[in-house]
Enzyme design. Sequence first.
Site, PDB file in Angstrom:
ATOM      1  N   SER A   1      17.443  -0.604 -26.662  1.00 47.44           N
ATOM      2  CA  SER A   1      17.503   0.548 -26.860  1.00 47.44           C
ATOM      3  C   SER A   1      18.614   0.942 -27.609  1.00 47.44           C
ATOM      4  O   SER A   1      19.630   0.138 -27.692  1.00 47.44           O
ATOM      5  CB  SER A   1      18.366   0.372 -25.751  1.00 47.44           C
TER       6      SER A   1
ATOM      7  N   THR B   1       0.937  -1.401  -0.089  1.00 45.27           N
ATOM      8  CA  THR B   1      -0.192  -0.234   0.152  1.00 45.27           C
ATOM      9  C   THR B   1       0.911   1.061   0.038  1.00 45.27           C
ATOM     10  O   THR B   1       1.920   1.541   0.729  1.00 45.27           O
ATOM     11  CB  THR B   1      -1.346  -0.089   1.272  1.00 45.27           C
ATOM     12  N   HIS B   2       0.446   2.142  -0.397  1.00 43.87           N
ATOM     13  CA  HIS B   2       1.718   3.518  -1.011  1.00 43.87           C
ATOM     14  C   HIS B   2       2.427   3.167  -1.783  1.00 43.87           C
ATOM     15  O   HIS B   2       3.757   3.812  -1.206  1.00 43.87           O
ATOM     16  CB  HIS B   2       1.604   4.201   0.743  1.00 43.87           C
TER      17      HIS B   2
END
Length: 461
Positions: free
Chosen positions: A277, A155-156
């Site tokens: 990339s 959470t968070h």
Amino acid sequence: MAKMWAGRTDGVTDSIADDFNSSISFDSRMYRQDIRGSIAHARMLMKQGILGEDETAAIISGLEGILRDLESGALAFDPAAEDIHMFIEAELTERIGAPGKRLHTARSRNDQVALDMRMYLRDETGDIISLILDLADALIGQAKGGRDAVMPGYTHLQRAQPVLFAHHLLAYVMMLSRDVSRLRDCLKRMDSCPIGSCALAGTTYDTDREYEAELLGFSAPCLNSMDGVSDRDFCVELLSCLSILMMHLSRLSEELILWSSWEFRFVRLSDAFTTGSSIMPQKKNPDMAELCRGKTGRVYGSLMGLLTTLKGLPLAYNKDMQEDKEGVFDALDTVRMCLKVFAPMIRTMEPLKENMLRAARQGFINATDLADYLTKKGMPFREAYKLSGQLVRECVEKGTVLEDLPLENYRARSPLIEEDVYAEISLDACVAKRVSMGSTGPDSVDRQILWAEDWLKSERA
Ligand code: ARG
């Protein structure tokens, strides 16, 4: 050349106006629906004695020929045609002569476009639903395969409590099940047939709209002719369902992007669904997930665009409504592509269970279980919460974790703590002890898997 609707004006328009007005470049994709609608219309007119049998036969075989030629590529859309409806009618008249000019009896283009959109979106919605089911299937497969992997739940975005990886994935299956149910609901409101509204007020002909609706696979005709031609709620509703679906895909994309980073390393995405990339040789980029996250914006944009287009329109049809198509079509194409890439990306993803477990061991994610342990020994939860927090602090200061903190340190804070604390706060125990319905406990997760498999089966039946 003068327009088919020349009469009130000479029908000669400026070429800039033609380009501006024309929708064939994007509404030609509804040619099948348009032709099917016209065939049903001819049948209805014949049944009602409005068209003769021979004329009807000529119209139907003419339309079937156009369909065949469009499918085979023998006939190309005329970019100069105003829209798909005009193109097909003109082509029909070109091919069969006089009867072609009778087809447009007791209907209007406003009816046709409202009909074609409903039929087209109905077909597309069905496709989107099967693609969602395929993605759900891929997620369920991963949940079953990695059923025992323990990861930190967040959470968070702070490590919170241990959860099964399967539990986390199944949360997305629940979201997708709601997406399917929303789309099915949307189909219900698409299921009324506007043809025969005759632009807005109905007609003096003795038509049989019920019969025509039935031929076209609708439950019933629209009950109000003005609403029939001007309603685009079904487009807005579909866009809203697609937006919510994209929001879910975007959240999952974000998780995959995080999980496949060196910081997390919870999953390895297959090479087939990543890119390199141009400059940094070490890179393996989760482009597919990023694109799904990025494309969410354009689907939301189409929803906002259409709501805004419609908000000031008086009844009934206004040309503004031609703007309904590109956004909805683009949203459907976008969602279809995202779902198509997502399912195999999930299927080929490799969960890195040891890394998940290692991360789960590092964040004191068993602190709630320690508090619960103390509560079960009789301490009020608020006190237990505080004591656990102090023990975490002690561990942080000593550079250790709750599992490794010696018993005397525990007992120095509370005599309630005994040797059994270690079994209670082991990560496996933390997961296994979650017995409430819907929890991350193994039984609960197994029940969710069963539910998801049943749901998938019934949706596919
Ligand atoms: N191309 C138009 C649209 O997409 C079809 C209906 C036009 N009707 C009319 N009377 N101009 O909305």
